[in-house]
Motif scaffolding. Structure first.
Motif, short mmCIF file in Angstrom:
data_model
loop_
_atom_site.label_atom_id
_atom_site.label_comp_id
_atom_site.label_asym_id
_atom_site.label_seq_id
_atom_site.Cartn_x
_atom_site.Cartn_y
_atom_site.Cartn_z
N LYS A 148 89.20 35.51 54.18
CA LYS A 148 89.42 36.94 54.36
C LYS A 148 88.44 37.60 55.34
O LYS A 148 88.82 38.53 56.07
CB LYS A 148 89.34 37.66 53.02
CG LYS A 148 90.42 37.23 52.01
CD LYS A 148 91.81 37.62 52.47
CE LYS A 148 92.85 37.27 51.43
NZ LYS A 148 94.23 37.60 51.89
N LEU A 149 87.19 37.17 55.34
CA LEU A 149 86.20 37.86 56.18
C LEU A 149 86.56 37.86 57.67
O LEU A 149 86.38 38.89 58.34
CB LEU A 149 84.82 37.22 55.97
CG LEU A 149 84.10 37.60 54.67
CD1 LEU A 149 82.91 36.68 54.43
CD2 LEU A 149 83.65 39.06 54.70
N ASP A 186 80.82 47.65 53.22
CA ASP A 186 81.45 46.72 52.28
C ASP A 186 81.67 45.35 52.92
O ASP A 186 81.39 44.31 52.32
CB ASP A 186 82.80 47.27 51.79
CG ASP A 186 82.63 48.40 50.79
OD1 ASP A 186 81.49 48.65 50.37
OD2 ASP A 186 83.65 49.03 50.45
N TRP A 187 82.19 45.35 54.14
CA TRP A 187 82.42 44.08 54.85
C TRP A 187 81.10 43.35 55.09
O TRP A 187 80.98 42.15 54.80
CB TRP A 187 83.12 44.32 56.19
CG TRP A 187 83.51 43.03 56.87
CD1 TRP A 187 84.70 42.38 56.80
CD2 TRP A 187 82.66 42.22 57.71
NE1 TRP A 187 84.66 41.21 57.54
CE2 TRP A 187 83.41 41.09 58.11
CE3 TRP A 187 81.35 42.33 58.16
CZ2 TRP A 187 82.90 40.09 58.93
CZ3 TRP A 187 80.82 41.33 58.98
CH2 TRP A 187 81.59 40.23 59.35
N TYR A 188 80.13 44.08 55.62
CA TYR A 188 78.84 43.45 55.94
C TYR A 188 78.18 42.87 54.69
O TYR A 188 77.61 41.77 54.72
CB TYR A 188 77.91 44.46 56.60
CG TYR A 188 78.29 44.85 58.00
CD1 TYR A 188 78.00 44.02 59.08
CD2 TYR A 188 78.94 46.05 58.26
CE1 TYR A 188 78.34 44.37 60.38
CE2 TYR A 188 79.29 46.42 59.55
CZ TYR A 188 78.99 45.57 60.61
OH TYR A 188 79.33 45.92 61.89
N ASP A 233 89.00 40.98 59.45
CA ASP A 233 88.74 42.41 59.67
C ASP A 233 87.27 42.64 60.02
O ASP A 233 86.54 43.35 59.33
CB ASP A 233 89.11 43.20 58.41
CG ASP A 233 89.04 44.71 58.62
OD1 ASP A 233 89.19 45.15 59.77
OD2 ASP A 233 88.81 45.43 57.63
N ILE A 234 86.81 42.03 61.11
CA ILE A 234 85.41 42.11 61.51
C ILE A 234 85.13 43.45 62.18
O ILE A 234 85.82 43.82 63.14
CB ILE A 234 85.04 40.96 62.45
CG1 ILE A 234 85.25 39.62 61.74
CG2 ILE A 234 83.62 41.09 62.94
CD1 ILE A 234 85.08 38.42 62.64
N LEU A 294 84.06 42.62 48.84
CA LEU A 294 85.11 42.68 49.83
C LEU A 294 86.35 43.42 49.30
O LEU A 294 87.08 44.05 50.06
CB LEU A 294 85.51 41.27 50.28
CG LEU A 294 86.30 41.18 51.59
CD1 LEU A 294 85.50 41.74 52.75
CD2 LEU A 294 86.71 39.75 51.88
N PHE A 351 79.96 39.69 53.54
CA PHE A 351 79.53 38.56 54.37
C PHE A 351 78.13 38.09 53.99
O PHE A 351 77.84 36.89 53.94
CB PHE A 351 79.56 38.92 55.85
CG PHE A 351 78.87 37.92 56.72
CD1 PHE A 351 79.39 36.64 56.88
CD2 PHE A 351 77.67 38.22 57.34
CE1 PHE A 351 78.73 35.70 57.66
CE2 PHE A 351 77.01 37.29 58.11
CZ PHE A 351 77.54 36.02 58.27
N ARG A 390 81.23 50.91 57.19
CA ARG A 390 81.86 49.60 56.97
C ARG A 390 80.94 48.63 56.23
O ARG A 390 81.10 47.42 56.35
CB ARG A 390 82.27 48.98 58.32
CG ARG A 390 83.43 49.68 59.02
CD ARG A 390 84.75 49.58 58.25
NE ARG A 390 85.05 48.25 57.77
CZ ARG A 390 85.60 47.28 58.51
NH1 ARG A 390 85.92 47.51 59.76
NH2 ARG A 390 85.84 46.09 57.98
#
Length: 340
Positions: free
Chosen positions: A195-196, A289-291, A199-200, A338, A294, A287
């Protein structure tokens, strides 16, 4: 203070050969040669080297199988040789040795700075109250932002990395390391690996990314909770998205959802850290949440690598026995983040 101890069994080096080499390379050094070891870290081996009253720090990779690209002493030396005039907490480098006949691996010799390192418990020199912890937290977030605001070109480090496609390469690299270190399948890690990459976020600036910026890679003076005086462990430093560094720091920070508390007691919460970093850096954190997802993925890989070395018998450090379970916990935190 950052105290040194006796050498851990199995982590001795060829001391006579090292002494002869250093006396040849640094003829200004005089006095009796002696060594000790700093036991706080989990990966690279860090030793105190003394010639009389003159003290220096030697860092080399751990023994045993090393993941590709990890524990890069040449990179550490390159960064420290350039960064100190632009970022005072970076220690000055004395020399790099790439001759494995000396101690069996590349190593860096650098200046020794004295002070205290915050690990799980607050050192006795600091008051154990929320006011002092807030001051320490502010100092940590300011040094994080200050590093990310260094003018890369002025520091002569514009060739340190390739910022274009940085996050994509990070994902590929850490996924590869996971596949090399895993001893069994993990559904959470598989989910994150899938998933990561989908949507970078677009980076907001190109910064020096430390790669492991947190309290126990920083040093304070015993009487000053308002300033980080040293930052250690530069072997993963590169150029890229600074929010990856911030997320790494947040992944080690205690909160109610984290099953492993790496800091004891009451500390400012993660929202406070995000707010202070945004204030000091001027960056948009929408953003995160994404970072942070990861970062949990990366942290799971790191502790799994250490656990795999323990299982293989490459280290006898008893702390690493629990790291297999820790890897699973961090993977699950990443999946939850995520989905947030």
């Amino acid at each position: 203070m950052q105290d040194y101890k006796n050498i851990r069994p199995g982590e001795e080096l060829d001391w006579p050969r090292l002494e002869a080499y250093l006396r040849e390379q640094l003829p200004q050094m005089s006095g009796d040669f002696s060594v000790g070891q700093f036991h706080g870290g989990h990966a690279n081996l860090t030793y105190l080297v003394r010639f009389g009253e003159e003290e220096m720090v030697l860092r080399r990779p751990p023994f045993g199988k090393i993941a590709p690209g990890a524990h890069d002493m040449r990179r550490e030396h390159r960064v420290l040789s350039a960064l100190n005039p632009y970022f005072a907490p970076a220690p000055r480098a004395h020399l790099l040795c790439t001759d494995h006949d000396i101690i069996g691996a590349d190593f860096v010799l650098m200046e020794r700075r004295t002070g205290v390192v915050i690990r799980k418990e607050l050192p006795d020199c600091f008051a154990d109250d929320i006011a002092t912890k807030t001051r320490l937290t502010d100092a940590l977030m300011r040094v994080c932002a200050d590093l990310h605001l260094v003018d890369v070109d002025a520091a002569g480090l514009s060739e340190l990395g390739k910022p274009d496609g940085f996050a994509e390469r990070q994902l590929k690299g850490w996924t590869k390391r996971w596949n090399l270190a895993k001893l069994e399948e993990n559904a959470d890690m598989s989910y994150l690996a899938e998933k990561l990459p989908q949507d970078i976020p677009a980076p907001q600036r190109v910064s020096i990314v430390h790669g492991d910026l947190k309290f126990d890679n920083c040093q304070f003076q015993a009487d000053d909770p308002d300033q980080v005086t040293s930052v250690f462990d530069w072997d993963m430093a590169t150029l890229g998205d600074p929010l990856i560094d911030l997320a790494g720091l947040l992944s080690y920070w205690p909160d109610a959802t984290m099953p492993i508390n790496l800091l004891k007691g009451e500390w400012p919460d993660k929202n406070y850290l995000r707010k202070k970093y945004a204030e000091f850096s001027g960056l948009d954190l929408s953003r995160m949440d994404w970072y942070e997802a990861f970062s949990y993925f990366k942290t799971a890989v790191i502790v799994q690598q250490l656990y795999a070395r323990y299982v293989a018998g490459s280290t006898k450090d008893p702390r690493m026995e629990q790291f297999g379970q820790a890897a699973k916990l961090f993977a699950n935190l990443g999946r939850q983040r995520l989905k947030a």
